[in-house]
Design a protein around this motif. Sequence first.
Motif, PDB file in Angstrom:
ATOM      1  N   LYS A   1       0.835  -1.209   0.000  1.00 25.01           N
ATOM      2  CA  LYS A   1       0.000   0.000   0.000  1.00 25.01           C
ATOM      3  C   LYS A   1       0.866   1.253   0.000  1.00 25.01           C
ATOM      4  O   LYS A   1       0.605   2.205  -0.728  1.00 25.01           O
ATOM      5  CB  LYS A   1      -0.919   0.029   1.225  1.00 25.01           C
ATOM      6  CG  LYS A   1      -2.131  -0.850   1.117  1.00 25.01           C
ATOM      7  CD  LYS A   1      -2.971  -0.735   2.370  1.00 25.01           C
ATOM      8  CE  LYS A   1      -4.088  -1.749   2.384  1.00 25.01           C
ATOM      9  NZ  LYS A   1      -4.866  -1.704   3.643  1.00 25.01           N
TER      10      LYS A   1
ATOM     11  N   ARG B   1     -10.256  -2.450  -8.071  1.00 20.89           N
ATOM     12  CA  ARG B   1      -9.036  -2.102  -7.323  1.00 20.89           C
ATOM     13  C   ARG B   1      -9.041  -2.708  -5.927  1.00 20.89           C
ATOM     14  O   ARG B   1      -8.031  -3.220  -5.460  1.00 20.89           O
ATOM     15  CB  ARG B   1      -8.896  -0.591  -7.196  1.00 20.89           C
ATOM     16  CG  ARG B   1      -8.377   0.045  -8.447  1.00 20.89           C
ATOM     17  CD  ARG B   1      -8.047   1.481  -8.238  1.00 20.89           C
ATOM     18  NE  ARG B   1      -7.070   1.604  -7.156  1.00 20.89           N
ATOM     19  CZ  ARG B   1      -6.641   2.749  -6.688  1.00 20.89           C
ATOM     20  NH1 ARG B   1      -7.089   3.866  -7.177  1.00 20.89           N
ATOM     21  NH2 ARG B   1      -5.754   2.795  -5.721  1.00 20.89           N
ATOM     22  N   LYS B   2     -10.181  -2.657  -5.252  1.00 21.43           N
ATOM     23  CA  LYS B   2     -10.273  -3.205  -3.899  1.00 21.43           C
ATOM     24  C   LYS B   2     -10.064  -4.714  -3.891  1.00 21.43           C
ATOM     25  O   LYS B   2      -9.651  -5.274  -2.887  1.00 21.43           O
ATOM     26  CB  LYS B   2     -11.634  -2.877  -3.275  1.00 21.43           C
ATOM     27  CG  LYS B   2     -11.795  -1.429  -2.893  1.00 21.43           C
ATOM     28  CD  LYS B   2     -13.182  -1.164  -2.356  1.00 21.43           C
ATOM     29  CE  LYS B   2     -13.396   0.330  -2.146  1.00 21.43           C
ATOM     30  NZ  LYS B   2     -14.798   0.640  -1.852  1.00 21.43           N
TER      31      LYS B   2
ATOM     32  N   GLU C   1       1.873   6.495  -6.857  1.00 21.86           N
ATOM     33  CA  GLU C   1       0.813   7.407  -7.295  1.00 21.86           C
ATOM     34  C   GLU C   1       1.241   8.851  -7.123  1.00 21.86           C
ATOM     35  O   GLU C   1       1.013   9.683  -7.994  1.00 21.86           O
ATOM     36  CB  GLU C   1      -0.476   7.138  -6.529  1.00 21.86           C
ATOM     37  CG  GLU C   1      -1.192   5.878  -6.968  1.00 21.86           C
ATOM     38  CD  GLU C   1      -2.444   5.588  -6.158  1.00 21.86           C
ATOM     39  OE1 GLU C   1      -2.831   6.426  -5.316  1.00 21.86           O
ATOM     40  OE2 GLU C   1      -3.033   4.520  -6.373  1.00 21.86           O
TER      41      GLU C   1
ATOM     42  N   GLU D   1       1.061   4.075  -2.887  1.00 21.65           N
ATOM     43  CA  GLU D   1       0.822   5.497  -2.614  1.00 21.65           C
ATOM     44  C   GLU D   1       1.994   6.345  -3.090  1.00 21.65           C
ATOM     45  O   GLU D   1       1.802   7.418  -3.668  1.00 21.65           O
ATOM     46  CB  GLU D   1       0.569   5.713  -1.125  1.00 21.65           C
ATOM     47  CG  GLU D   1      -0.775   5.198  -0.660  1.00 21.65           C
ATOM     48  CD  GLU D   1      -0.921   5.190   0.855  1.00 21.65           C
ATOM     49  OE1 GLU D   1       0.009   5.640   1.567  1.00 21.65           O
ATOM     50  OE2 GLU D   1      -1.975   4.725   1.330  1.00 21.65           O
TER      51      GLU D   1
ATOM     52  N   THR E   1     -16.969   1.851 -15.231  1.00 17.24           N
ATOM     53  CA  THR E   1     -17.342   3.102 -14.583  1.00 17.24           C
ATOM     54  C   THR E   1     -16.414   3.304 -13.393  1.00 17.24           C
ATOM     55  O   THR E   1     -15.692   2.379 -12.986  1.00 17.24           O
ATOM     56  CB  THR E   1     -18.806   3.054 -14.090  1.00 17.24           C
ATOM     57  OG1 THR E   1     -18.907   2.030 -13.083  1.00 17.24           O
ATOM     58  CG2 THR E   1     -19.779   2.778 -15.227  1.00 17.24           C
ATOM     59  N   GLU E   2     -16.463   4.492 -12.799  1.00 18.32           N
ATOM     60  CA  GLU E   2     -15.609   4.752 -11.637  1.00 18.32           C
ATOM     61  C   GLU E   2     -15.925   3.784 -10.497  1.00 18.32           C
ATOM     62  O   GLU E   2     -15.027   3.304  -9.807  1.00 18.32           O
ATOM     63  CB  GLU E   2     -15.783   6.195 -11.173  1.00 18.32           C
ATOM     64  CG  GLU E   2     -15.196   7.201 -12.153  1.00 18.32           C
ATOM     65  CD  GLU E   2     -15.435   8.629 -11.731  1.00 18.32           C
ATOM     66  OE1 GLU E   2     -14.660   9.118 -10.879  1.00 18.32           O
ATOM     67  OE2 GLU E   2     -16.379   9.248 -12.258  1.00 18.32           O
ATOM     68  N   GLU E   3     -17.206   3.464 -10.321  1.00 23.14           N
ATOM     69  CA  GLU E   3     -17.611   2.536  -9.264  1.00 23.14           C
ATOM     70  C   GLU E   3     -17.067   1.129  -9.535  1.00 23.14           C
ATOM     71  O   GLU E   3     -16.547   0.469  -8.636  1.00 23.14           O
ATOM     72  CB  GLU E   3     -19.141   2.491  -9.181  1.00 23.14           C
ATOM     73  CG  GLU E   3     -19.668   1.620  -8.073  1.00 23.14           C
ATOM     74  CD  GLU E   3     -21.189   1.613  -8.013  1.00 23.14           C
ATOM     75  OE1 GLU E   3     -21.734   0.591  -7.559  1.00 23.14           O
ATOM     76  OE2 GLU E   3     -21.824   2.602  -8.423  1.00 23.14           O
ATOM     77  N   GLN E   4     -17.179   0.680 -10.783  1.00 20.03           N
ATOM     78  CA  GLN E   4     -16.657  -0.641 -11.134  1.00 20.03           C
ATOM     79  C   GLN E   4     -15.139  -0.684 -10.984  1.00 20.03           C
ATOM     80  O   GLN E   4     -14.578  -1.674 -10.507  1.00 20.03           O
ATOM     81  CB  GLN E   4     -17.054  -0.998 -12.571  1.00 20.03           C
ATOM     82  CG  GLN E   4     -18.533  -1.231 -12.744  1.00 20.03           C
ATOM     83  CD  GLN E   4     -18.944  -1.260 -14.206  1.00 20.03           C
ATOM     84  OE1 GLN E   4     -18.323  -0.617 -15.059  1.00 20.03           O
ATOM     85  NE2 GLN E   4     -20.004  -1.992 -14.496  1.00 20.03           N
ATOM     86  N   TRP E   5     -14.461   0.389 -11.386  1.00 20.01           N
ATOM     87  CA  TRP E   5     -13.008   0.471 -11.248  1.00 20.01           C
ATOM     88  C   TRP E   5     -12.616   0.382  -9.774  1.00 20.01           C
ATOM     89  O   TRP E   5     -11.680  -0.327  -9.410  1.00 20.01           O
ATOM     90  CB  TRP E   5     -12.489   1.754 -11.876  1.00 20.01           C
ATOM     91  CG  TRP E   5     -11.034   1.991 -11.628  1.00 20.01           C
ATOM     92  CD1 TRP E   5     -10.475   2.922 -10.818  1.00 20.01           C
ATOM     93  CD2 TRP E   5      -9.934   1.251 -12.187  1.00 20.01           C
ATOM     94  NE1 TRP E   5      -9.098   2.812 -10.841  1.00 20.01           N
ATOM     95  CE2 TRP E   5      -8.747   1.798 -11.678  1.00 20.01           C
ATOM     96  CE3 TRP E   5      -9.858   0.180 -13.077  1.00 20.01           C
ATOM     97  CZ2 TRP E   5      -7.497   1.319 -12.014  1.00 20.01           C
ATOM     98  CZ3 TRP E   5      -8.602  -0.297 -13.409  1.00 20.01           C
ATOM     99  CH2 TRP E   5      -7.449   0.260 -12.877  1.00 20.01           C
ATOM    100  N   SER E   6     -13.337   1.085  -8.922  1.00 20.01           N
ATOM    101  CA  SER E   6     -13.059   1.070  -7.490  1.00 20.01           C
ATOM    102  C   SER E   6     -13.223  -0.340  -6.924  1.00 20.01           C
ATOM    103  O   SER E   6     -12.388  -0.810  -6.135  1.00 20.01           O
ATOM    104  CB  SER E   6     -13.985   2.046  -6.769  1.00 20.01           C
ATOM    105  OG  SER E   6     -13.760   2.013  -5.387  1.00 20.01           O
ATOM    106  N   THR E   7     -14.273  -1.024  -7.332  1.00 16.55           N
ATOM    107  CA  THR E   7     -14.510  -2.390  -6.880  1.00 16.55           C
ATOM    108  C   THR E   7     -13.378  -3.308  -7.336  1.00 16.55           C
ATOM    109  O   THR E   7     -12.880  -4.133  -6.564  1.00 16.55           O
ATOM    110  CB  THR E   7     -15.866  -2.913  -7.406  1.00 16.55           C
ATOM    111  OG1 THR E   7     -16.906  -2.048  -6.923  1.00 16.55           O
ATOM    112  CG2 THR E   7     -16.132  -4.335  -6.965  1.00 16.55           C
TER     113      THR E   7
END
Length: 161
Positions: free
Chosen positions: A65, A143-144, A72, A69, A135-141
């Motif tokens: 992590k 990544r997690k 990024e 970071e 979508t941003e939501e799918q991308w976030s899911t």
Amino acid sequence: MDSETREKIKKTVRELLEEADMNEMTEYKIRQLASKRLELDLSESKCKAYVRHVVNAFLEEQKAKQEEEEEEAAGDDSNNNNNEFDDDGDLIICRLSDKRRVTLQDFRGKTLISIREYYKKDGKELPSSKGISLTEEQWSTLRKNIPNIEKAVTKMESHTM
């Protein structure tokens, strides 16, 4: 040690690590605190080894992590002046190969992250239907769940060897 006990130990050790001052905490202290919290004797060699495994996995995750970071942050600094755009004006995040790339695009008012193959036609590189747009939501899911995907791939690779 049964799987239920292993899961309780893992959960407790991870909770203690999350709360701990990592400059002061040791594996021994974590094991002692977990023993008290769970009312279990974790001094047996199998228990010690399992607690060590959980601690090491936690530390590896924290290290990953932190590196992510840092990458990024470094990427944000270096990419501000060197943004590359495709023929449609979409931001090229990275090129995975000569024909594949990751782009950020605006489509009908929604921001999409696309991983897609491109082909050349009349001197232009055009997106093909081979790929996916998230979508941003799918991308976030996604990544997690990268750690879970990596674990599954590692497990699958170990079965094929």
